[in-house]
Design a protein around this motif. Sequence first.
Motif, PDB file in Angstrom:
ATOM      1  N   ARG A 179      39.404 144.956 127.382  1.00  0.00           N
ATOM      2  CA  ARG A 179      39.905 143.600 127.256  1.00  0.00           C
ATOM      3  C   ARG A 179      41.174 143.473 128.084  1.00  0.00           C
ATOM      4  O   ARG A 179      42.025 144.363 128.091  1.00  0.00           O
ATOM      5  CB  ARG A 179      40.213 143.235 125.794  1.00  0.00           C
ATOM      6  CG  ARG A 179      40.687 141.800 125.636  1.00  0.00           C
ATOM      7  CD  ARG A 179      40.827 141.416 124.176  1.00  0.00           C
ATOM      8  NE  ARG A 179      41.818 142.238 123.487  1.00  0.00           N
ATOM      9  CZ  ARG A 179      43.131 141.963 123.468  1.00  0.00           C
ATOM     10  NH1 ARG A 179      43.586 140.907 124.079  1.00  0.00           N
ATOM     11  NH2 ARG A 179      43.960 142.757 122.845  1.00  0.00           N
ATOM     12  N   CYS A 180      41.282 142.345 128.776  1.00  0.00           N
ATOM     13  CA  CYS A 180      42.434 142.110 129.633  1.00  0.00           C
ATOM     14  C   CYS A 180      43.554 141.481 128.813  1.00  0.00           C
ATOM     15  O   CYS A 180      43.351 140.477 128.126  1.00  0.00           O
ATOM     16  CB  CYS A 180      42.030 141.194 130.786  1.00  0.00           C
ATOM     17  SG  CYS A 180      43.413 140.711 131.830  1.00  0.00           S
ATOM     18  N   ASN A 181      44.742 142.063 128.894  1.00  0.00           N
ATOM     19  CA  ASN A 181      45.886 141.496 128.187  1.00  0.00           C
ATOM     20  C   ASN A 181      46.488 140.326 128.937  1.00  0.00           C
ATOM     21  O   ASN A 181      47.330 139.601 128.412  1.00  0.00           O
ATOM     22  CB  ASN A 181      46.958 142.572 127.988  1.00  0.00           C
ATOM     23  CG  ASN A 181      46.627 143.484 126.824  1.00  0.00           C
ATOM     24  OD1 ASN A 181      46.018 143.062 125.858  1.00  0.00           O
ATOM     25  ND2 ASN A 181      47.030 144.739 126.930  1.00  0.00           N
ATOM     26  N   ASN A 182      46.076 140.157 130.147  1.00  0.00           N
ATOM     27  CA  ASN A 182      46.660 139.087 130.962  1.00  0.00           C
ATOM     28  C   ASN A 182      45.944 137.757 130.740  1.00  0.00           C
ATOM     29  O   ASN A 182      46.579 136.733 130.539  1.00  0.00           O
ATOM     30  CB  ASN A 182      46.592 139.497 132.428  1.00  0.00           C
ATOM     31  CG  ASN A 182      47.475 138.631 133.295  1.00  0.00           C
ATOM     32  OD1 ASN A 182      48.598 138.318 132.911  1.00  0.00           O
ATOM     33  ND2 ASN A 182      46.983 138.242 134.447  1.00  0.00           N
ATOM     34  N   CYS A 183      44.603 137.776 130.728  1.00  0.00           N
ATOM     35  CA  CYS A 183      43.848 136.529 130.591  1.00  0.00           C
ATOM     36  C   CYS A 183      42.910 136.550 129.395  1.00  0.00           C
ATOM     37  O   CYS A 183      42.263 135.565 129.092  1.00  0.00           O
ATOM     38  CB  CYS A 183      43.066 136.240 131.876  1.00  0.00           C
ATOM     39  SG  CYS A 183      41.691 137.377 132.160  1.00  0.00           S
ATOM     40  N   GLY A 184      42.807 137.685 128.690  1.00  0.00           N
ATOM     41  CA  GLY A 184      41.979 137.761 127.497  1.00  0.00           C
ATOM     42  C   GLY A 184      40.512 137.999 127.784  1.00  0.00           C
ATOM     43  O   GLY A 184      39.676 137.965 126.876  1.00  0.00           O
ATOM     44  N   ASN A 185      40.162 138.232 129.014  1.00  0.00           N
ATOM     45  CA  ASN A 185      38.772 138.449 129.387  1.00  0.00           C
ATOM     46  C   ASN A 185      38.269 139.790 128.848  1.00  0.00           C
ATOM     47  O   ASN A 185      38.990 140.779 128.860  1.00  0.00           O
ATOM     48  CB  ASN A 185      38.655 138.422 130.919  1.00  0.00           C
ATOM     49  CG  ASN A 185      37.222 138.585 131.359  1.00  0.00           C
ATOM     50  OD1 ASN A 185      36.299 138.089 130.724  1.00  0.00           O
ATOM     51  ND2 ASN A 185      37.023 139.266 132.471  1.00  0.00           N
ATOM     52  N   LYS A 186      37.033 139.811 128.359  1.00  0.00           N
ATOM     53  CA  LYS A 186      36.417 141.060 127.915  1.00  0.00           C
ATOM     54  C   LYS A 186      35.323 141.439 128.897  1.00  0.00           C
ATOM     55  O   LYS A 186      34.525 140.593 129.304  1.00  0.00           O
ATOM     56  CB  LYS A 186      35.843 140.904 126.502  1.00  0.00           C
ATOM     57  CG  LYS A 186      36.918 140.765 125.441  1.00  0.00           C
ATOM     58  CD  LYS A 186      36.287 140.580 124.056  1.00  0.00           C
ATOM     59  CE  LYS A 186      37.379 140.381 123.008  1.00  0.00           C
ATOM     60  NZ  LYS A 186      36.798 140.081 121.677  1.00  0.00           N
TER      61      LYS A 186
ATOM     62  N   VAL B 129      40.442 147.416 136.506  1.00  0.00           N
ATOM     63  CA  VAL B 129      41.135 146.142 136.675  1.00  0.00           C
ATOM     64  C   VAL B 129      40.239 145.033 136.145  1.00  0.00           C
ATOM     65  O   VAL B 129      39.018 145.127 136.152  1.00  0.00           O
ATOM     66  CB  VAL B 129      41.488 145.867 138.154  1.00  0.00           C
ATOM     67  CG1 VAL B 129      42.469 146.891 138.676  1.00  0.00           C
ATOM     68  CG2 VAL B 129      40.252 145.815 139.003  1.00  0.00           C
ATOM     69  N   CYS B 130      40.865 143.961 135.692  1.00  0.00           N
ATOM     70  CA  CYS B 130      40.126 142.827 135.175  1.00  0.00           C
ATOM     71  C   CYS B 130      39.356 142.150 136.307  1.00  0.00           C
ATOM     72  O   CYS B 130      39.935 141.839 137.343  1.00  0.00           O
ATOM     73  CB  CYS B 130      41.116 141.847 134.543  1.00  0.00           C
ATOM     74  SG  CYS B 130      40.357 140.296 134.040  1.00  0.00           S
ATOM     75  N   PRO B 131      38.049 141.927 136.128  1.00  0.00           N
ATOM     76  CA  PRO B 131      37.266 141.274 137.184  1.00  0.00           C
ATOM     77  C   PRO B 131      37.615 139.801 137.345  1.00  0.00           C
ATOM     78  O   PRO B 131      37.265 139.187 138.344  1.00  0.00           O
ATOM     79  CB  PRO B 131      35.816 141.442 136.697  1.00  0.00           C
ATOM     80  CG  PRO B 131      35.926 141.592 135.222  1.00  0.00           C
ATOM     81  CD  PRO B 131      37.237 142.290 134.964  1.00  0.00           C
ATOM     82  N   SER B 132      38.296 139.258 136.375  1.00  0.00           N
ATOM     83  CA  SER B 132      38.612 137.834 136.422  1.00  0.00           C
ATOM     84  C   SER B 132      39.933 137.564 137.145  1.00  0.00           C
ATOM     85  O   SER B 132      40.017 136.683 137.985  1.00  0.00           O
ATOM     86  CB  SER B 132      38.674 137.282 135.001  1.00  0.00           C
ATOM     87  OG  SER B 132      39.006 135.918 135.012  1.00  0.00           O
ATOM     88  N   CYS B 133      40.959 138.354 136.789  1.00  0.00           N
ATOM     89  CA  CYS B 133      42.283 138.082 137.357  1.00  0.00           C
ATOM     90  C   CYS B 133      42.855 139.279 138.108  1.00  0.00           C
ATOM     91  O   CYS B 133      43.988 139.240 138.554  1.00  0.00           O
ATOM     92  CB  CYS B 133      43.238 137.644 136.247  1.00  0.00           C
ATOM     93  SG  CYS B 133      43.642 138.972 135.086  1.00  0.00           S
ATOM     94  N   GLN B 134      42.091 140.360 138.224  1.00  0.00           N
ATOM     95  CA  GLN B 134      42.486 141.551 138.975  1.00  0.00           C
ATOM     96  C   GLN B 134      43.680 142.264 138.371  1.00  0.00           C
ATOM     97  O   GLN B 134      44.334 143.083 139.009  1.00  0.00           O
ATOM     98  CB  GLN B 134      42.781 141.219 140.455  1.00  0.00           C
ATOM     99  CG  GLN B 134      41.772 140.293 141.089  1.00  0.00           C
ATOM    100  CD  GLN B 134      40.347 140.850 141.055  1.00  0.00           C
ATOM    101  OE1 GLN B 134      40.151 142.033 141.284  1.00  0.00           O
ATOM    102  NE2 GLN B 134      39.393 140.019 140.721  1.00  0.00           N
TER     103      GLN B 134
END
Length: 50
Positions: free
Chosen positions: A22-29, A38-43
Amino acid sequence: MCSVGGGDFELEIEKIEVERYRCNNCGNKFDAMGEKVVCPSCQSENVVKL
Ligand SMILES: [Zn+2]
C-alpha cells in the motif's frame, strides 16, 4: 558454483513472490515484487507491505 556473498540469490530467481503493498503517499494498493518497490500510480517509494 562459488558463493559470493549473496547466498539466496539463485533461489530468488525461481521463486517469485508477489507481495501486497500500500502506498502511503496516495493510498493506492497494488501487488509488487522485488526489493525496490514503487507505487505504480504516483511512483512514490513510500510504500508498506501489507
Ligand atoms: Zn502512490
